[in-house]
Scaffold this active site. Structure first.
Site, mmCIF file in Angstrom:
data_model
loop_
_atom_site.group_PDB
_atom_site.id
_atom_site.type_symbol
_atom_site.label_atom_id
_atom_site.label_comp_id
_atom_site.label_asym_id
_atom_site.label_seq_id
_atom_site.Cartn_x
_atom_site.Cartn_y
_atom_site.Cartn_z
ATOM 1 N N ASP A 1 -4.289 -10.299 12.255
ATOM 2 C CA ASP A 1 -3.492 -10.218 11.021
ATOM 3 C C ASP A 1 -3.185 -11.631 10.542
ATOM 4 O OD1 ASP A 1 -1.075 -10.180 9.312
ATOM 5 O OD2 ASP A 1 -1.182 -8.038 9.680
ATOM 6 N N ASP B 1 0.610 -12.443 9.867
ATOM 7 C CA ASP B 1 1.391 -12.581 11.106
ATOM 8 C C ASP B 1 1.061 -13.883 11.825
ATOM 9 O OD1 ASP B 1 2.856 -10.298 10.849
ATOM 10 O OD2 ASP B 1 1.570 -9.077 12.149
ATOM 11 N N ARG C 1 0.842 -1.187 0.000
ATOM 12 C CA ARG C 1 0.000 0.000 0.000
ATOM 13 C C ARG C 1 0.888 1.251 0.000
ATOM 14 N NH1 ARG C 1 -5.065 1.677 3.654
ATOM 15 N NH2 ARG C 1 -5.577 -0.514 3.580
HETATM 16 N N1 URA Z 1 -5.746 -8.154 6.899
HETATM 17 C C1 URA Z 1 -5.666 -9.022 7.927
HETATM 18 O O1 URA Z 1 -4.776 -9.859 7.991
HETATM 19 N N2 URA Z 1 -6.605 -8.941 8.897
HETATM 20 C C2 URA Z 1 -7.609 -8.041 8.871
HETATM 21 O O2 URA Z 1 -8.444 -8.036 9.779
HETATM 22 C C3 URA Z 1 -7.661 -7.138 7.787
HETATM 23 C C4 URA Z 1 -6.713 -7.220 6.805
#
Ligand code: URA
Length: 209
Positions: free
Chosen positions: A200, A203, A104
């Site tokens: 995430d 992660d 981004r």
């Molecule tokens: N990307 C992610 O990994 N989790 C979210 O909640 C939004 C975007």
């Protein structure tokens, strides 16, 4: 307008609940995402055309069905999309795998492509774009645009969890694309996370933070 299909099979829903749980560690998270991806692939491939072939069973000659040589392509969006690839390949081992990487732009907040590698016969393949978390939808919409600009004619989008905002953007930018989900959640929070979501996905898959 493309369809939104929430795959609410009990096995998918059960495993997704454990995926969402903050107490689920990396190893189990990865295994569960892999399993859910396979279960979702089962539904996503429901419309694959069949053709008849003649085989010989131990008892008789018979006309039986096989998949009609359809060429599939998986396109995970880096990096979280990688977590769903192996689960699908277990069911469709002949599928080719392309990759799309986007980041981004900090100023415009728009997705910028930094890596694209697709199978050479793009025009002949049915693609499944894989983005586990359809949040704003910006990355998935950009990845689909990228595939189309390279000649892709048939694209489905596969996500684990989506927010309504993401669905809306895909409908607007790519109205013909069917979207397959394990869950449609409530909203995005101020940080762009899906609520309740699962955090995430990248992660949690790769143990980074
Ligand atoms: N990307 C992610 O990994 N989790 C979210 O909640 C939004 C975007």
């Amino acid at each position: 307008m493309g369809n939104v299909l929430v795959l609410d099979h009990p096995l998918i829903q059960h495993k997704l609940t454990h995926i969402r749980d903050v107490g689920t560690g990396t190893k189990e998270f990865r295994e569960l995402v892999d399993e859910v991806a396979g279960l979702m692939a089962f539904e996503i491939t429901r419309d694959l055309p069949l053709e008849e072939v003649t085989i010989q069973t131990p008892v008789a000659e018979a006309r039986m069905k096989v998949i009609a040589g359809k060429k599939l392509g998986l396109v995970p969006i880096l990096r979280a999309g990688l977590g769903m690839v192996d689960g699908i390949l277990k069911l469709i081992p002949a599928a080719k795998v392309g990759h799309v990487g986007l980041y981004r732009d900090p100023e415009t907040l728009l997705p910028v492509e930094y890596y694209v590698k697709l199978p050479s016969d793009v025009e002949e393949r049915d693609f499944i774009v894989i983005d586990p978390m359809l949040a704003t939808g910006g990355s998935a919409a950009a990845a689909i645009t990228s595939l189309k600009s390279r000649g892709a004619k048939s694209i489905k989008l596969m996500c684990l969890v989506a927010a309504p905002e993401g669905i809306e953007l895909i409908h607007k930018d790519h109205p013909e694309v069917d979207i397959y989900l394990a869950a449609l959640d409530e909203k995005l929070n101020d940080h762009g996370y899906i609520v309740p979501g699962l955090g995430d996905a990248g992660d949690r898959l790769f143990g980074t933070k």
